[in-house]
Design a protein around this motif. Structure first.
Motif, PDB file in Angstrom:
ATOM      1  N   LEU A   1       0.822  -1.213   0.000  1.00  0.00           N
ATOM      2  CA  LEU A   1       0.000   0.000   0.000  1.00  0.00           C
ATOM      3  C   LEU A   1       0.853   1.259   0.000  1.00  0.00           C
ATOM      4  O   LEU A   1       0.540   2.231  -0.698  1.00  0.00           O
ATOM      5  CB  LEU A   1      -0.927  -0.007   1.218  1.00  0.00           C
ATOM      6  N   GLN A   2       1.925   1.258   0.776  1.00  0.00           N
ATOM      7  CA  GLN A   2       2.805   2.425   0.808  1.00  0.00           C
ATOM      8  C   GLN A   2       3.447   2.656  -0.561  1.00  0.00           C
ATOM      9  O   GLN A   2       3.549   3.799  -1.029  1.00  0.00           O
ATOM     10  CB  GLN A   2       3.892   2.236   1.870  1.00  0.00           C
ATOM     11  N   LEU A   3       3.882   1.592  -1.202  1.00  0.00           N
ATOM     12  CA  LEU A   3       4.468   1.725  -2.534  1.00  0.00           C
ATOM     13  C   LEU A   3       3.433   2.210  -3.540  1.00  0.00           C
ATOM     14  O   LEU A   3       3.726   3.064  -4.390  1.00  0.00           O
ATOM     15  CB  LEU A   3       5.044   0.380  -2.989  1.00  0.00           C
ATOM     16  N   ALA A   4       2.216   1.689  -3.442  1.00  0.00           N
ATOM     17  CA  ALA A   4       1.150   2.129  -4.347  1.00  0.00           C
ATOM     18  C   ALA A   4       0.879   3.614  -4.177  1.00  0.00           C
ATOM     19  O   ALA A   4       0.705   4.350  -5.157  1.00  0.00           O
ATOM     20  CB  ALA A   4      -0.114   1.313  -4.083  1.00  0.00           C
TER      21      ALA A   4
ATOM     22  N   GLU B   1      -9.837   1.779  -0.345  1.00  0.00           N
ATOM     23  CA  GLU B   1     -10.272   2.847   0.551  1.00  0.00           C
ATOM     24  C   GLU B   1      -9.142   3.825   0.856  1.00  0.00           C
ATOM     25  O   GLU B   1      -9.369   5.008   1.110  1.00  0.00           O
ATOM     26  CB  GLU B   1     -10.793   2.243   1.866  1.00  0.00           C
ATOM     27  N   LYS B   2      -7.891   3.335   0.821  1.00  0.00           N
ATOM     28  CA  LYS B   2      -6.745   4.154   1.228  1.00  0.00           C
ATOM     29  C   LYS B   2      -5.990   4.763   0.048  1.00  0.00           C
ATOM     30  O   LYS B   2      -5.398   5.840   0.174  1.00  0.00           O
ATOM     31  CB  LYS B   2      -5.772   3.305   2.059  1.00  0.00           C
ATOM     32  N   VAL B   3      -5.983   4.070  -1.101  1.00  0.00           N
ATOM     33  CA  VAL B   3      -5.158   4.505  -2.230  1.00  0.00           C
ATOM     34  C   VAL B   3      -5.974   4.411  -3.514  1.00  0.00           C
ATOM     35  O   VAL B   3      -6.812   3.525  -3.668  1.00  0.00           O
ATOM     36  CB  VAL B   3      -3.892   3.624  -2.367  1.00  0.00           C
ATOM     37  N   ASP B   4      -5.716   5.332  -4.428  1.00  0.00           N
ATOM     38  CA  ASP B   4      -6.415   5.343  -5.712  1.00  0.00           C
ATOM     39  C   ASP B   4      -5.750   4.347  -6.660  1.00  0.00           C
ATOM     40  O   ASP B   4      -4.880   4.701  -7.468  1.00  0.00           O
ATOM     41  CB  ASP B   4      -6.391   6.746  -6.308  1.00  0.00           C
ATOM     42  N   VAL B   5      -6.146   3.067  -6.529  1.00  0.00           N
ATOM     43  CA  VAL B   5      -5.557   2.009  -7.339  1.00  0.00           C
ATOM     44  C   VAL B   5      -6.651   1.134  -7.944  1.00  0.00           C
ATOM     45  O   VAL B   5      -7.794   1.142  -7.502  1.00  0.00           O
ATOM     46  CB  VAL B   5      -4.618   1.110  -6.500  1.00  0.00           C
ATOM     47  N   MET B   6      -6.260   0.378  -8.964  1.00  0.00           N
ATOM     48  CA  MET B   6      -7.091  -0.706  -9.455  1.00  0.00           C
ATOM     49  C   MET B   6      -6.819  -1.932  -8.591  1.00  0.00           C
ATOM     50  O   MET B   6      -5.681  -2.163  -8.187  1.00  0.00           O
ATOM     51  CB  MET B   6      -6.746  -1.031 -10.909  1.00  0.00           C
ATOM     52  N   ALA B   7      -7.830  -2.714  -8.285  1.00  0.00           N
ATOM     53  CA  ALA B   7      -7.656  -3.872  -7.413  1.00  0.00           C
ATOM     54  C   ALA B   7      -8.151  -5.122  -8.112  1.00  0.00           C
ATOM     55  O   ALA B   7      -9.237  -5.130  -8.701  1.00  0.00           O
ATOM     56  CB  ALA B   7      -8.413  -3.663  -6.105  1.00  0.00           C
TER      57      ALA B   7
END
Length: 465
Positions: free
Chosen positions: A33-36, A61-67
């Motif tokens: 998550l930190q790297l993302a 919820e924490k990072v704007d990523v595709m999951a």
């Protein structure tokens, strides 16, 4: 697979407009998550792959990523994540074998840069060259190895060498211990009459390192770090250089792999070593491998045991057991009982921020160190970076953008940040320790002292130039 994917954002073949800006991270743990978060701040599209639906929901919820729910060792999942468009793969799950296989697949599928986290210290030492040379893994990070290297530097700092590698020995960083009689004591930074071409880059107070500014006051007990041209030592009094005893007394709390590796390292250096471990079976294992080291069976938080071991005579106390709370507690006890330097290892990122309120000398988080090592690798070519001051500060070299210099900008025009200071301007063969009025010229480089691993230091300093 399709039913799980429907719970999250759909990942399509045209995920990004430019393949150079997509990264896939296998592992939605804290490091992932930190790297993302750092990569998204750099403008990259990031896909996180993990087997756990709950972890993926928390990630979004924490990072704007595709999951994407799935495994990094599943080719279909990698293709669905857009592996053909991806230039960077980072495998940081908690499973070594899957991280290695994910990296192998990524290499075979044409990914340019591949990073893998491997927790098994022994496997890494035996096969590191095989991984890097034959399997196409560009960077392998091992938390235990990184922590051991960091602690070795904390105990025997190599600060001078690291700075000289940047500036060819033409400047020096000196440590000034402030006493009540010091001319620095009770003065504001702005009031101190330093020799020309010198600058205070950091201040250590109650085990907390920070970058002071003009309004900060210096007090007895502080340690001040002053950067200056090589001739400035003769003009400054009370400069102390720490010398190490030939035989240090080192107490290791916890029979973890970190302390096991440290024991082997410092055994070769003829230190007086003892190790405290609560589990009797682990004690027996350690006695077999570390026959010349005193192994004590007991809790590292046992005050009577620490006193019997002569903790008040210890030069170094390293708390590296399996439980963060116990490491912090035993570290506090050791410091209170008189150990000169205390290092506590914590695995939780939350506990890594306790250094400002917990009275131990250093709190190290393997996760933070792994994160910084990966970020350093990703930013190679953009900046040069080294750790100094016992790993608490980073020394970074950054190019000044030509457009910025052409506009006649000065040091004071840079975006201000409380956690960094411009130490040196490198101008051809000239080294300048600047003030706020120094005007930039084309091809200038900055040598920056910073307390954090910046995701994009150039953008932070110069904006959109």
């Amino acid at each position: 697979m399709s039913s799980m994917v429907s719970k999250f954002k759909k990942i399509k073949d045209n995920l990004t407009s430019s393949p150079a800006y997509q990264a896939i991270i296998y592992g939605g743990n804290q490091i992932g998550l930190q790297l993302a978060d750092q990569l998204t701040k750099l403008g990259r599209d990031v896909v996180i792959i993990d087997e756990d639906d709950r972890v993926l929901r928390q990630a979004q919820e924490k990072v704007d990523v595709m999951a994407l729910a799935g495994s990094g060792v599943d080719i279909a999942t990698l293709k669905q994540a857009g592996i053909s468009k991806t230039k960077l793969m980072i495998a940081v799950s908690n499973n070594d074998e899957k991280n290695i296989l994910t990296s192998i697949y990524a290499n075979k599928l044409g990914v340019d840069e591949i990073v893998a986290k491997i927790n098994d210290y022994h496997a890494l030492n035996k096969s590191n060259s095989v991984f890097s040379e034959n399997l196409g893994i560009d960077l392998i990070v091992n938390p235990c190895q990184i922590v051991v290297e960091q602690i070795k530097d904390l105990i025997r700092p190599t600060m001078k060498t690291e700075i000289e590698s940047f500036v060819d020995g033409r400047v020096q960083l000196s440590e000034v211990m402030i006493s009540h009689r010091s001319p620095f004591a009770f003065n504001h930074i702005a009031q101190i009459d330093l020799p020309p071409q010198t600058i205070i880059i950091s201040l250590l107070r109650r085990n907390r390192l920070f970058i002071p500014h003009g309004e900060h006051k210096i007090y007895p007990g502080d340690t001040v770090y002053i950067l200056g041209k090589k001739v400035f030592r003769a003009k400054l009094g009370q400069l102390l250089s720490k010398s190490q005893n030939n035989k240090e007394k080192i107490v290791l709390a916890g029979g973890s792999n970190i302390n096991y590796q440290l024991a082997k390292v410092f055994k070769r250096n003829q230190a007086i070593l003892s190790l405290i471990e609560e589990d009797e079976a682990r004690c027996e294992e350690l006695v077999e491998d570390l026959s010349d080291i005193l192994i004590l069976h007991g809790k590292p938080t046992n005050i009577d045991l620490l006193k019997e071991e002569g903790i008040d005579q210890a030069d170094i106390f390293v708390a590296a057991g399996d439980k963060d709370e116990a490491n912090l507690l035993s570290g506090l006890a050791a410091k209170k009982l008189g150990s000169k330097k205390v290092i506590a290892i914590v695995n939780s990122l939350e506990y890594s921020y306790f250094s400002e309120i917990v009275n131990v000398d250093t709190i190290l988080s393997p996760q933070v160190l792994v994160l910084e090592r990966i970020l350093d690798f990703l930013h190679q070519g953009q900046v040069e970076s080294e750790s100094i001051l016992n790993g608490q500060m980073r020394l970074v070299r950054v190019d000044v953008p030509k457009k910025f210099a052409r506009k006649g900008m000065e040091i004071k025009d840079l975006n201000n940040s409380s956690d960094l200071i411009i130490g040196i301007v490198i101008r051809g063969k000239e080294l300048i320790i600047p003030d706020g009025d120094l005007e930039f010229k084309e091809d200038d480089q900055l040598l920056i002292f910073t307390l954090s691993a910046k995701s994009d230091l150039q953008r932070d300093l110069f904006g959109n130039y």
